[in-house]
Design a protein around this motif. Structure first.
Motif, short mmCIF file in Angstrom:
data_model
loop_
_atom_site.label_atom_id
_atom_site.label_comp_id
_atom_site.label_asym_id
_atom_site.label_seq_id
_atom_site.Cartn_x
_atom_site.Cartn_y
_atom_site.Cartn_z
N PRO A 125 16.17 -2.76 3.77
CA PRO A 125 16.48 -3.19 2.39
C PRO A 125 15.74 -4.45 1.97
CG PRO A 125 18.36 -3.56 3.85
CD PRO A 125 17.32 -2.85 4.66
N GLU A 126 15.21 -5.20 2.94
CA GLU A 126 14.48 -6.43 2.58
C GLU A 126 13.08 -6.12 2.06
OE1 GLU A 126 14.03 -9.49 5.47
OE2 GLU A 126 15.94 -10.39 4.97
N VAL A 127 12.54 -4.99 2.47
CA VAL A 127 11.16 -4.69 2.10
C VAL A 127 11.11 -3.98 0.75
CG1 VAL A 127 9.05 -3.45 2.79
CG2 VAL A 127 10.55 -4.43 4.53
N ALA A 128 10.33 -4.56 -0.17
CA ALA A 128 10.15 -3.90 -1.47
C ALA A 128 9.18 -2.75 -1.26
CB ALA A 128 9.59 -4.88 -2.48
#
Lengths: 372, 370
Positions: A125-128
């Protein structure tokens, strides 16, 4: 009394807000801006993971190195394991929220199923998901991350700046992660990704050409000229081409173009028609000057450039069909859309290299720039 | 069964409020995952499924309002006794209680999961849940008119970010993702419509809102507007998911419309991450729907079993639902339960009310003849 109890309960709840546990102090975080992946010669730790980490204190200062980031490389089983290992040497919490680039070395790109790397990007979820994935031809990802950026404070920024102009350069394949994964999923692993190379003795990076995928692995490369040809079909960028008429040499700037791939099934035989249309202007005349204010001159040049572009497209198709035998230009997708039943019956991998392709090009010259 | 409604029916609502109530009540966490369910059933024709489901939902809304209009001063639990007889009316009421309790639990569970993934991954999951539950209990204790007014207040915070997300997304939609149309025939479209219909929980609120409306008959138009705005939001979610992510990625992603925000890039805007646009509508959508379902559950129990201590029932209902979330072992199970609830929704918003309407017409049961 009852109300007082409720109010006390609510007030006491304020002491338990999320901030206590999920306090994320910016000064306590190390932002990873790019990840490089290379194959490692280790049976267990198969991957060399390089991280570009921002050093915020240097972002607003001009230092001798001219770089506001540090590159760290670890050998691990995958990105997660690499991060875990790296974290033990970094006194701040590693964060991927500002990660924009994933660079993959050639050996890794040819060995590893890209689905596995994509899965990491999609699950975290941190990676766009608007990251750019670049594949290094003839080199390692860590070499790319270690170059000294020329126009930015850190490598990822330089790479991202390159991708921003990429859609307007026909020599490069502009296809961010979102587009690449969409193509790969839709075709079962065929696609056309972004290629990066090192030139000038490893001092300069060039984002041009393209990486060809088959079965989720990089299996071939297109150089800048080949990518320019392919982009007549799959790209949107305007580009310049040269053509000869008599003794003269003319340059045509294609400003707008559209191409459609139409499957034709006649007498049970499949063939394709590529219909191409463009509009642009003449930007240079060499050796011989034509009077470009006369419609007949423009007609002649339109025919010349139609022929040039036809040859370019034919080269792109030949590269895909005959040389690589991989449909990265979207012929299969076009057939699947227009006639899914027919497509299902075919073994596309075997059928594609021998399908006849007819090319119809209509080039328009609506402007001649500032002089006749 | 007690025939009186425990909250203030004297506090009448304009029928136009139904538009907001329906939108805020129906839109919840599933908004960001419904594309996946519909696409799994209908593939690239998911948009057709939503259109077909929308027609069916509009018709269902008409039937629900028709039923409510036959008994304008009563809710479903009050007139079901007259229509079905006492024993069956208890069965109906208990079926609704089980449905709402399950739905409430799964919403708390989904909130817990979203918190762990997107927002507060280190915070003990019980803390945000308790805070949310306390807020919901407080609001619900003031009854449906108070909930409705809260919905009206929250409406812009829900709808504007969703609208903004859709506007930002629309230019990335690739039209060729939707072709060929109906390549696999009509059956997948029908299956998708079935799935979509099941996602629309809380439409049954129309059967409980009627006693609070100044004129139930005038609520048909607002109800149809409300449900079709929800349909439009759902359609835009499906279109952007399929058009941007593609069919296969939509199937792969757990929350496709939330993931889709990570793909957005708007040249010229200083904002790089659009995930933050999700936070506010997500919180509003989940909290408001939890409030409504908690109201339906607790006030239903109070009314049917004639309990006197209203607040105790609300506290117990919310407490049990929060605790029940800990009995759902993992995410796979919560998805399974969500699927079961989606099937049960057919019973809650279509089968039971429509059968009640048919029986009421056949038996000539009507509370009020103009």
């Amino acid at each position: 009394m009852k109300k007082l109890f409720v109010y006390l309960l609510i007030i006491s709840a304020l002491f338990l807000p999320a901030g206590c546990w999920d306090n994320r102090d910016l000064n306590r975080r190390a932002f990873v801006t790019a990840i490089g992946l290379d194959a490692a010669d280790d049976e267990k730790n198969t991957c060399k993971v390089s991280f570009e980490i921002i050093r915020p204190a240097l972002l607003n200062t001009i230092n001798q190195q001219g770089q506001a980031s540090t590159i760290r490389t670890v050998t691990a089983g995958n990105i997660d394991m690499g991060m875990q290992q790296l974290q033990t040497t970094i006194p701040r919490v590693l964060a991927l929220t500002h990660m924009r680039v994933v660079v993959i070395g050639e050996k890794m790109a040819r060995q590893v199923n890209f689905k596995d790397i994509a899965d990491y990007i999609e699950k975290n979820p941190e990676v766009a998901r608007r990251v750019h994935v670049m594949f290094v031809q003839g080199g390692e990802a860590q070499d790319i991350l270690k170059i000294k950026p020329q126009f930015a404070m850190y490598v990822a920024k330089e790479l991202i700046d390159l991708t921003k102009i990429e859609p307007s350069i026909a020599l490069a394949r502009a296809n961010p992660f979102s587009g690449l994964i969409r193509d790969l999923r839709a075709t079962g692993g065929r696609g056309f990704g972004e290629r990066i190379t090192l030139s000038d003795n490893g001092k300069t990076i060039a984002l041009n050409g393209g990486a060809v995928f088959n079965k989720w692995k990089v299996t071939g490369w297109l150089n800048a000229a080949e990518t320019k040809n392919a982009n007549w079909i799959v790209g949107e960028a305007g580009t310049k081409v040269e053509g000869n008429l008599g003794q003269g040499k003319y340059t045509y700037l294609c400003q707008r173009h559209s191409a459609s791939i139409k499957p034709v099934i006649a007498n049970g035989q499949l063939s394709y028609k590529i219909k191409f249309k463009s509009d642009g202007m003449i930007t240079q005349e060499q050796n011989q000057q034509l009077d470009l204010t006369k419609p007949s001159s423009l007609n002649k040049l339109e025919k010349v450039f139609s022929q040039v572009i036809t040859e370019n497209i034919k080269s792109a198709v030949d590269k895909s069909q005959k040389e690589l035998g991989i449909d990265y230009l979207g012929f299969g997708k076009a057939l699947e859309k227009s006639n899914p039943e027919y497509y299902k019956k075919l073994d596309w991998e075997k059928t594609f290299p021998s399908v006849p392709v007819n090319i119809e090009v209509k080039t328009g010259i609506s402007m001649v720039s500032l002089s006749r | 069964m007690n025939d009186k409604i425990k909250d203030a029916v004297s506090d009448k609502l304009d029928p136009r409020t139904v538009i907001v109530v329906l939108i805020v009540a129906i839109v919840e966490f599933e908004l960001f995952s419904l594309s996946r369910g519909v696409v799994l059933a209908a593939g690239r024709d998911a948009w057709l499924s939503v259109l077909l489901g929308s027609l069916l939902l509009s018709f269902t809304t008409y039937l629900l309002v028709s039923l409510a209009a036959r008994f304008p001063r009563e809710n479903l639990f009050q007139y079901s006794g007259k229509v079905w007889g006492k024993p069956l009316s208890y069965v109906i009421a208990i079926s609704y209680f089980i449905f709402w309790a399950g739905y409430l639990t799964i919403m708390f569970k989904n909130s817990m999961e979203a918190n762990r993934v997107f927002f507060l991954n280190k915070t003990p999951v019980i803390i945000p849940l308790i805070l949310m539950a306390i807020g919901a209990v407080w609001l619900v204790s003031y009854g449906l008119p108070a909930i409705t007014r809260f919905f009206q207040l929250m409406f812009p915070f829900l709808i504007l970010p969703i609208l903004l997300i859709q506007i930002l997304s629309i230019k990335n939609v690739k039209i060729d993702s939707f072709f060929p149309i109906m390549a696999n025939g009509f059956l997948p479209v029908l299956k998708g419509a079935f799935v979509y219909f099941g996602v629309i929980q809380s439409l049954e609120v129309l059967l409980f809102l009627s006693p609070f409306l100044t004129d139930v008959k005038k609520s048909l138009k607002p109800s149809l507007i409300g449900i079709n705005i929800v349909n439009l939001i759902a359609l835009s979610q499906v279109v952007t998911a399929v058009g941007i992510l593609g069919v296969k990625s939509t199937k792969e992603l757990i929350w496709p419309n939330a993931s889709m925000l990570g793909y957005l890039e708007v040249p010229g805007l200083p904002i790089e991450r659009f995930g933050m646009l999700l936070t506010l509508p997500w919180l509003v959508a989940v909290f408001t729907t939890i409030c409504l379902v908690l109201y339906l559950l607790s006030y239903g129990i109070i009314q049917v079993f004639n309990f006197r201590n209203k607040k105790a029932v609300i506290y117990i209902a919310s407490g049990i639902s929060v605790l029940a979330t800990f009995f759902i072992p993992n995410f796979a199970w919560s998805m399974e339960i969500r699927n079961i609830i989606n099937v049960l929704t057919w019973g809650a918003i279509f089968i039971i009310p429509v059968l009640t309407l048919i029986v009421a017409i056949l038996r000539g049961k009507v509370e009020y003849q103009p």
